[in-house]
Motif scaffolding. Structure first.
Motif, PDB file in Angstrom:
ATOM      1  N   THR A  77      -7.127   6.876   4.003  1.00  0.00           N
ATOM      2  CA  THR A  77      -8.016   7.064   5.142  1.00  0.00           C
ATOM      3  C   THR A  77      -7.600   6.114   6.258  1.00  0.00           C
ATOM      4  OG1 THR A  77     -10.319   7.022   5.864  1.00  0.00           O
ATOM      5  CG2 THR A  77      -9.697   5.422   4.195  1.00  0.00           C
ATOM      6  N   GLU A  78      -7.929   6.478   7.467  1.00  0.00           N
ATOM      7  CA  GLU A  78      -7.615   5.625   8.613  1.00  0.00           C
ATOM      8  C   GLU A  78      -8.576   4.446   8.708  1.00  0.00           C
ATOM      9  OE1 GLU A  78      -5.002   5.747  10.822  1.00  0.00           O
ATOM     10  OE2 GLU A  78      -4.243   7.257   9.441  1.00  0.00           O
ATOM     11  N   GLU A  79      -9.804   4.654   8.255  1.00  0.00           N
ATOM     12  CA  GLU A  79     -10.809   3.609   8.332  1.00  0.00           C
ATOM     13  C   GLU A  79     -11.215   3.174   6.938  1.00  0.00           C
ATOM     14  OE1 GLU A  79     -14.124   4.768  10.690  1.00  0.00           O
ATOM     15  OE2 GLU A  79     -12.879   5.397  12.366  1.00  0.00           O
ATOM     16  N   CYS A  80     -11.451   1.919   6.794  1.00  0.00           N
ATOM     17  CA  CYS A  80     -11.883   1.373   5.513  1.00  0.00           C
ATOM     18  C   CYS A  80     -13.412   1.344   5.481  1.00  0.00           C
ATOM     19  CB  CYS A  80     -11.324  -0.035   5.337  1.00  0.00           C
ATOM     20  SG  CYS A  80     -11.774  -0.777   3.772  1.00  0.00           S
ATOM     21  N   HIS A 117       0.819  -1.222   0.000  1.00  0.00           N
ATOM     22  CA  HIS A 117       0.000   0.000   0.000  1.00  0.00           C
ATOM     23  C   HIS A 117       0.848   1.265   0.000  1.00  0.00           C
ATOM     24  CE1 HIS A 117       0.617  -0.007   4.399  1.00  0.00           C
ATOM     25  NE2 HIS A 117       0.277   1.273   4.346  1.00  0.00           N
ATOM     26  N   CYS A 147      -1.834   5.256   2.584  1.00  0.00           N
ATOM     27  CA  CYS A 147      -3.216   5.206   3.073  1.00  0.00           C
ATOM     28  C   CYS A 147      -3.941   6.487   2.710  1.00  0.00           C
ATOM     29  CB  CYS A 147      -3.237   5.042   4.590  1.00  0.00           C
ATOM     30  SG  CYS A 147      -2.700   3.431   5.146  1.00  0.00           S
TER      31      CYS A 147
END
Length: 86
Positions: free
Chosen positions: A36-39, A28, A34
């Protein structure tokens, strides 16, 4: 090769994995990091009795799911009521 996209995709991601291992970086990061922190994810509310579907939707909402995919059948009027109820 104009066909075989699935096979080529597997080879492509394997090459990214090999490159990542050779430079000690996760894939990744090689692909931009990344975003975003949340998927984000969604839950599927399938066919079945309406009370069960409502109960499942409430349970998923309680778990923090904010997007749900509602499976529908053939009759648009019945399904519109189903979606509205859920």
């Amino acid at each position: 090769m104009m066909s075989g996209m699935a096979a080529k995709s597997v080879i492509d991601i394997a090459c990214w994995g090999i490159l990542g291992k050779s430079v000690n970086l996760p894939t990744h990061v090689l692909l931009g990091g990344c975003l975003t922190e949340e998927c984000p994810a969604f839950s599927v509310i399938g066919f079945g009795e309406l009370p069960n579907a409502v109960q499942k939707a409430k349970a998923e909402l309680d778990k923090g799911v904010i997007a749900m995919q509602l499976k529908v059948e053939d009759d648009p009027l019945i399904e519109a009521r189903r979606v509205k109820t859920i």
